[in-house]
Design a protein around this motif. Structure first.
Motif, PDB file in Angstrom:
ATOM      1  N   VAL A  91       0.922  -1.284  -0.099  1.00 22.51           N
ATOM      2  CA  VAL A  91       0.070   0.018   0.137  1.00 22.51           C
ATOM      3  C   VAL A  91       0.885   1.178  -0.059  1.00 22.51           C
ATOM      4  O   VAL A  91       1.984   1.390   0.878  1.00 22.51           O
ATOM      5  N   ALA A  92       0.577   2.164  -0.880  1.00 24.39           N
ATOM      6  CA  ALA A  92       1.490   3.508  -0.888  1.00 24.39           C
ATOM      7  C   ALA A  92       1.018   4.302   0.280  1.00 24.39           C
ATOM      8  O   ALA A  92      -0.057   4.406   0.453  1.00 24.39           O
ATOM      9  N   ARG A 119      -4.717   0.818  -8.855  1.00 25.28           N
ATOM     10  CA  ARG A 119      -4.967   2.163  -9.307  1.00 25.28           C
ATOM     11  C   ARG A 119      -6.707   2.506  -9.142  1.00 25.28           C
ATOM     12  O   ARG A 119      -7.255   1.653  -9.015  1.00 25.28           O
ATOM     13  N   ARG A 120      -6.450   3.589  -8.474  1.00 28.84           N
ATOM     14  CA  ARG A 120      -7.873   4.433  -7.980  1.00 28.84           C
ATOM     15  C   ARG A 120      -7.900   5.671  -8.603  1.00 28.84           C
ATOM     16  O   ARG A 120      -7.585   6.749  -8.244  1.00 28.84           O
ATOM     17  N   GLY A 126      -1.307   1.154  -4.497  1.00 31.31           N
ATOM     18  CA  GLY A 126      -0.831   0.220  -4.015  1.00 31.31           C
ATOM     19  C   GLY A 126      -0.208  -0.862  -5.292  1.00 31.31           C
ATOM     20  O   GLY A 126      -0.354  -0.569  -6.282  1.00 31.31           O
ATOM     21  N   ARG A 127      -0.087  -2.159  -4.691  1.00 32.04           N
ATOM     22  CA  ARG A 127       0.272  -2.992  -6.021  1.00 32.04           C
ATOM     23  C   ARG A 127       0.226  -4.580  -5.057  1.00 32.04           C
ATOM     24  O   ARG A 127       0.251  -4.737  -3.996  1.00 32.04           O
ATOM     25  N   LEU A 150     -10.659  -4.428  -7.705  1.00 34.33           N
ATOM     26  CA  LEU A 150     -11.622  -4.463  -6.355  1.00 34.33           C
ATOM     27  C   LEU A 150     -10.780  -4.023  -5.386  1.00 34.33           C
ATOM     28  O   LEU A 150     -11.318  -3.337  -4.351  1.00 34.33           O
ATOM     29  N   LEU A 151      -9.477  -4.704  -5.077  1.00 35.41           N
ATOM     30  CA  LEU A 151      -8.674  -4.498  -4.070  1.00 35.41           C
ATOM     31  C   LEU A 151      -8.377  -2.973  -3.892  1.00 35.41           C
ATOM     32  O   LEU A 151      -8.375  -2.293  -2.921  1.00 35.41           O
ATOM     33  N   ALA A 152      -8.132  -2.388  -5.114  1.00 34.47           N
ATOM     34  CA  ALA A 152      -7.596  -1.030  -5.342  1.00 34.47           C
ATOM     35  C   ALA A 152      -8.803  -0.160  -4.370  1.00 34.47           C
ATOM     36  O   ALA A 152      -8.495   0.899  -3.845  1.00 34.47           O
ATOM     37  N   VAL A 153     -10.175  -0.491  -4.655  1.00 36.69           N
ATOM     38  CA  VAL A 153     -11.507   0.438  -4.248  1.00 36.69           C
ATOM     39  C   VAL A 153     -11.285   0.427  -2.760  1.00 36.69           C
ATOM     40  O   VAL A 153     -11.264   1.190  -1.933  1.00 36.69           O
ATOM     41  N   ALA A 154     -10.939  -0.715  -2.120  1.00 40.16           N
ATOM     42  CA  ALA A 154     -10.887  -1.417  -0.758  1.00 40.16           C
ATOM     43  C   ALA A 154      -9.952  -0.709  -0.199  1.00 40.16           C
ATOM     44  O   ALA A 154     -10.111  -0.006   1.042  1.00 40.16           O
ATOM     45  N   VAL A 155      -8.869  -0.522  -0.820  1.00 41.58           N
ATOM     46  CA  VAL A 155      -7.530   0.589  -0.050  1.00 41.58           C
ATOM     47  C   VAL A 155      -7.843   1.896  -0.127  1.00 41.58           C
ATOM     48  O   VAL A 155      -7.512   2.340   0.807  1.00 41.58           O
ATOM     49  N   SER A 156      -8.340   2.249  -1.349  1.00 43.24           N
ATOM     50  CA  SER A 156      -8.880   3.686  -1.318  1.00 43.24           C
ATOM     51  C   SER A 156     -10.011   4.051  -0.153  1.00 43.24           C
ATOM     52  O   SER A 156      -9.593   5.052   0.467  1.00 43.24           O
TER      53      SER A 156
END
Length: 207
Positions: A91-92, A119-120, A126-127, A150-156
């Motif tokens: 995660v960035a 990407r969001r 993240g990656r 989907l994971l990018a949305v959750a991380v955002s």
């Protein structure tokens, strides 16, 4: 007559070999068609299972805004579905540096490592890094990319929630400081007013 008699067996063998060749070609063609049909059926079943897995993961990622609760289940389900030996989620932070948030490593074996950027919109959040003994196929790449999205949305969403919680905490601290300041000022004003009033009464009684 001798030449004609000798030529008949050769013609018979040629016809027989031709028939065997035609039958072999027909058999190979049917076998290839059967294999293609079976492969298409397997691909359809696998695609259907992957779609169900993606839908289930989408629902699971919406259950919480805490990555500590989401990432372990996500990595385990992805590793089991795709036969992966290594799954890592980075995660960035605020400076754009990638920090590993969770890692699942089943075995320390050499394999093909594939990375999917989270990407969001225009921003990289993240990656997703996975490793398997054999490189992922086209369907696996498409499915993993959908899961990464989907994971990018959750991380955002988790990042936004954390920022809001930090803002609420700062506002609460500011409110507490404001109340403390007003209480101190009120106390000091009351103390000064009491002193002035006492000296005023003293002067009044004196004169």
């Amino acid at each position: 007559i001798g030449k004609t008699g000798r030529g008949r067996p050769l013609t018979g063998w040629a016809v027989l070999l031709g028939g065997v060749a035609v039958a072999l070609v027909a058999y190979l063609t049917l076998r290839r068609q059967l294999e293609q049909r079976q492969r298409a059926q397997r691909d359809a079943l696998l695609r259907s299972r992957r779609l169900e897995m993606i839908a289930g993961t989408s629902t699971a990622l919406q259950q919480s805004l805490d990555l500590a609760d989401l990432l372990p289940d996500f990595c385990v389900s992805v590793a089991e579905e795709f036969g992966l030996s290594y799954v890592s989620v980075l995660v960035a932070d605020d400076d754009g540096r990638l920090i590993e948030s969770f890692r699942l490593e089943r075995e320390r074996a050499a394999g093909v490592t594939t990375e999917f950027e989270l990407r969001r919109g225009w921003r990289a959040v993240g990656r997703l890094v996975v490793r398997s003994r054999q490189g992922p196929g086209d369907l696996d790449v498409q499915s993993l990319q959908a899961l990464a999205d989907l994971l990018a949305v959750a991380v955002s969403n988790a990042d936004l929630y954390q920022r809001e919680q930090q803002a609420v905490t700062r506002l609460s601290e500011l409110d507490a400081l404001k109340n403390a300041f007003l209480g101190t000022v009120s106390h000091e004003l009351r103390t000064s007013t009491t002193a002035v009033q006492g000296f005023g009464e003293l002067l009044t009684h004196h004169w």
